[in-house]
Design a protein around this motif. Structure first.
Motif, PDB file in Angstrom:
ATOM      1  N   LYS A 139       4.012  -1.857  -2.091  1.00 17.86           N
ATOM      2  CA  LYS A 139       5.116  -1.957  -3.245  1.00 17.86           C
ATOM      3  C   LYS A 139       5.408  -3.080  -3.547  1.00 17.86           C
ATOM      4  O   LYS A 139       5.396  -3.141  -4.815  1.00 17.86           O
ATOM      5  N   ALA A 140       5.363  -4.180  -2.916  1.00 18.73           N
ATOM      6  CA  ALA A 140       5.602  -5.669  -3.300  1.00 18.73           C
ATOM      7  C   ALA A 140       4.510  -5.936  -4.231  1.00 18.73           C
ATOM      8  O   ALA A 140       4.587  -6.675  -5.244  1.00 18.73           O
TER       9      ALA A 140
ATOM     10  N   ARG B 275       6.734 -11.662  11.123  1.00 18.86           N
ATOM     11  CA  ARG B 275       6.908 -12.298   9.754  1.00 18.86           C
ATOM     12  C   ARG B 275       6.218 -13.709   9.780  1.00 18.86           C
ATOM     13  O   ARG B 275       5.489 -13.756   9.052  1.00 18.86           O
TER      14      ARG B 275
ATOM     15  N   PRO C 282       6.598  -9.916  -0.278  1.00 20.53           N
ATOM     16  CA  PRO C 282       5.583  -9.150   0.352  1.00 20.53           C
ATOM     17  C   PRO C 282       5.706  -9.086   2.070  1.00 20.53           C
ATOM     18  O   PRO C 282       5.344  -8.071   2.624  1.00 20.53           O
TER      19      PRO C 282
ATOM     20  N   ASN D  24       9.113  -8.806   3.164  1.00 19.60           N
ATOM     21  CA  ASN D  24      10.245  -8.112   3.438  1.00 19.60           C
ATOM     22  C   ASN D  24       9.985  -7.004   4.276  1.00 19.60           C
ATOM     23  O   ASN D  24       8.944  -6.199   4.354  1.00 19.60           O
ATOM     24  N   GLY D  25      10.915  -6.722   5.283  1.00 22.83           N
ATOM     25  CA  GLY D  25      10.680  -5.682   6.242  1.00 22.83           C
ATOM     26  C   GLY D  25      10.169  -6.071   7.755  1.00 22.83           C
ATOM     27  O   GLY D  25       9.971  -5.502   8.499  1.00 22.83           O
ATOM     28  N   TYR D  26       9.683  -7.265   7.379  1.00 23.00           N
ATOM     29  CA  TYR D  26       9.173  -7.944   8.855  1.00 23.00           C
ATOM     30  C   TYR D  26      10.027  -9.214   9.093  1.00 23.00           C
ATOM     31  O   TYR D  26      10.579  -9.781   8.198  1.00 23.00           O
TER      32      TYR D  26
ATOM     33  N   ASN E 109       2.044  -5.045   1.977  1.00 20.23           N
ATOM     34  CA  ASN E 109       3.319  -4.317   1.535  1.00 20.23           C
ATOM     35  C   ASN E 109       2.726  -3.935   0.050  1.00 20.23           C
ATOM     36  O   ASN E 109       2.767  -4.595  -0.796  1.00 20.23           O
TER      37      ASN E 109
END
Length: 164
Positions: free
Chosen positions: A107-108, A60, A51, A53-55, A105
């Motif tokens: 998508k996650a 994060r 969840p 990812n991307g951070y 997130n």
């Protein structure tokens, strides 16, 4: 499902939990009770749907701390109900936690939570259908309780939740 193929295969990531090895599997074996696994996640894709990812960096870290805060809030509900983490209070906080994760997130969250629970609930429905009129004990991690209750209340079964 690994247990059904090899009763010595302890799985991965502590799945299934030690209670299965210490209590559930021996009970099933001793009384010839069918064990039907319902949990689902696939390690080959699981981490791709982290969840956070991307951070990275500070952002994060803040999200991970907020996730830890949600866990602490869940643990604070231990005093409600007769069985810890088996209460409407726990379910309320847990639902809020997963709604927050969806905002972080989507998508996650869809993959790791929504689809996973849909598969698990369908496996319970399949088990109910395969064993009409039989009592079924469904054991899931406490985070799943509110979803299972919502979904199984729609079925023609007597659902006992929260446990007493």
């Amino acid at each position: 499902m690994r247990y059904l193929k090899d009763q010595n295969d302890r799985g991965y990531w502590g799945e299934p939990a030690s209670e299965f090895w210490d209590m559930v599997f021996p009970l099933c074996e001793e009384h010839n009770i069918p064990f039907v696994p319902i949990d689902w996640f696939e390690l080959d894709v699981w981490n791709a749907f982290d969840p956070f990812n991307g951070y990275s960096g500070v952002e994060r870290k803040e999200l991970e701390q907020r996730d830890d805060h949600w866990f602490a809030e869940q643990m604070e509900t231990y005093q409600f109900g007769e069985i810890p983490f088996n209460s409407k209070e726990f379910d309320r906080v847990t639902r809020q936690k997963y709604e927050w994760l969806h905002q972080v997130n989507a998508k996650a969250q869809n993959f790791r939570w929504v689809v996973r629970n849909q598969i698990m609930v369908q496996r319970v429905k399949n088990t109910i259908e395969a064993h009409p009129g039989k009592r079924i004990l469904c054991i899931v991690g406490a985070d799943h309780n509110y979803i299972f209750q919502e979904e199984l209340m729609l079925e023609p079964v007597e659902l006992l939740y929260p446990l007493r």
